[in-house]
Design a protein around this motif. Structure first.
Motif, PDB file in Angstrom:
ATOM      1  N   GLU A  70       0.307  -1.146  -0.382  1.00 32.32           N
ATOM      2  CA  GLU A  70      -0.084  -0.106   0.281  1.00 32.32           C
ATOM      3  C   GLU A  70       0.627   1.248  -0.121  1.00 32.32           C
ATOM      4  OE1 GLU A  70      -2.897   0.567  -0.579  1.00 32.32           O
ATOM      5  OE2 GLU A  70      -4.681  -0.915   0.574  1.00 32.32           O
ATOM      6  N   THR A  71       0.176   2.128  -1.044  1.00 35.20           N
ATOM      7  CA  THR A  71       1.712   3.434  -1.044  1.00 35.20           C
ATOM      8  C   THR A  71       0.407   4.639  -0.461  1.00 35.20           C
ATOM      9  OG1 THR A  71       1.445   4.036  -3.477  1.00 35.20           O
ATOM     10  CG2 THR A  71       2.393   2.283  -2.512  1.00 35.20           C
ATOM     11  N   ASN A  72       1.457   5.638  -0.083  1.00 37.36           N
ATOM     12  CA  ASN A  72       0.515   7.204  -0.211  1.00 37.36           C
ATOM     13  C   ASN A  72       1.337   7.776   0.187  1.00 37.36           C
ATOM     14  OD1 ASN A  72       0.705   6.780   2.928  1.00 37.36           O
ATOM     15  ND2 ASN A  72      -1.388   5.470   2.735  1.00 37.36           N
ATOM     16  N   PHE A  73       0.823   9.463   0.791  1.00 38.29           N
ATOM     17  CA  PHE A  73       2.029  10.328   0.692  1.00 38.29           C
ATOM     18  C   PHE A  73       0.206  11.877   1.138  1.00 38.29           C
ATOM     19  CE2 PHE A  73       4.145  14.974  -0.290  1.00 38.29           C
ATOM     20  CZ  PHE A  73       5.330  14.220  -0.038  1.00 38.29           C
ATOM     21  N   TYR A  74       1.148  12.101   2.230  1.00 38.93           N
ATOM     22  CA  TYR A  74       0.642  13.569   3.258  1.00 38.93           C
ATOM     23  C   TYR A  74       1.032  14.652   3.024  1.00 38.93           C
ATOM     24  CZ  TYR A  74      -2.496   9.537   4.057  1.00 38.93           C
ATOM     25  OH  TYR A  74      -2.796   8.154   4.188  1.00 38.93           O
ATOM     26  N   ASN A  75       0.890  15.323   2.371  1.00 32.57           N
ATOM     27  CA  ASN A  75       1.164  17.260   2.234  1.00 32.57           C
ATOM     28  C   ASN A  75       1.251  16.964   3.715  1.00 32.57           C
ATOM     29  OD1 ASN A  75       2.226  17.425  -0.587  1.00 32.57           O
ATOM     30  ND2 ASN A  75       0.481  17.315  -1.174  1.00 32.57           N
TER      31      ASN A  75
END
Length: 288
Positions: free
Chosen positions: A211-216
């Motif tokens: 699973e991948t994600n990016f949080y600004n």
């Protein structure tokens, strides 16, 4: 490779935006082109003083302009509920070959009360195609949040492609349990029927689920995501032939260090982009 939580949190990135993050021009141009003809028909209303009568005539003769009306107000819906003078009024802009006089008046009333016809009458808009192009640009910015997620997936996939090609192993993206069983002939545990892993890698009998994600930015979602993936990790690890990897990044995690550290202590494989660059994912997959 020995890692600690500081290695993870101190190397989070500010951004992974590329030049194509800001506006998807192909989508904007394509959507504008689809309505170019009805927009050009509506252009004939610009500057008309008797615009109400002219608009009724246009709807009667060119009914294809009707579905475009909400779109000129940056609305995608074809059914709009308005609260007017303590009364709920439903306006419908469905595509039809012909509209009744009552329906036409209903459409004209909406267009007048929203101020759209007044803008045309006063020539505040010179060309509706150019105006609508701007609307599409604005609406497209709403998709930036989703594009950030896609950017992270695309970035991770660059590493996956290279790694899998070099080591002669297979991976699939957007991997549901059914897709994994179909492609790899293996069953994997899942916490919900709608679960769609960003990637699944097959190495022998082992399946690595990613699973991948990016949080600004921060927010409650980060804490919820950390908790969700702890539960998912525990479920996946019950099967000796499956392994869970969570690849996440972004300065948003600086506002949610505690949930991330809790997840780091529970989940064996939490990586960031720097870990990808340092070959940690390959160590997990190939050396694991």
């Amino acid at each position: 490779m020995e890692r600690n939580f500081n290695d993870l949190i101190n190397n989070m990135r500010d951004s992974i935006k590329g030049y194509d993050y800001f506006v998807c021009w192909d989508k904007v141009i394509g959507n504008t082109g689809k309505v170019e003809i009805p927009l050009n028909i509506l252009n004939t209303l610009i500057g008309k003083q008797n615009i109400l009568d002219e608009f009724r005539y246009i709807i009667k003769e060119y009914p294809e302009v009707v579905p475009v009306i909400p779109m000129c107000l940056a609305i995608r819906e074809s059914k709009i509920d308005i609260f007017d003078n303590q009364e709920s009024i439903i306006y419908k802009f469905y595509k039809k070959k012909e509209y009744t006089n009552e329906e036409i008046q209903h459409i004209v009333d909406f267009s007048e009360k929203t101020g759209f016809l007044n803008i045309l009458k006063n020539k505040n808009i010179k060309n509706l195609s150019d105006y609508y192009f701007g609307i599409e640009v604005g609406l497209d910015t709403n998709a930036r949040k989703n594009r950030t997620g896609n950017l992270m997936e695309n970035l991770v996939e660059q590493y996956l492609k290279k790694m899998c090609k070099q080591n002669n192993i297979s991976y699939i993206s957007q991997a549901t349990s059914k897709k994994i069983e179909s492609e790899f002939n293996e069953q994997v545990p899942t916490d919900k029927s709608s679960r769609r892993y960003d990637f699944a890698i097959k190495k022998g009998k082992e399946i690595i689920l990613i699973e991948t994600n990016f949080y600004n930015g921060g927010g409650s979602k980060l804490k919820a995501t950390a908790g969700e993936f702890i539960t998912l990790n525990n479920l996946i690890n019950k099967n000796e032939n499956t392994k869970f990897v969570w690849i996440t990044d972004g300065k948003g995690w600086e506002t949610a260090k505690n949930p991330l550290e809790e997840a780091f202590n529970e989940i064996d494989n939490i990586l960031n982009i720097k870990d990808l660059e340092n070959g940690v994912l390959e160590d997990i997959v190939i050396g694991g």
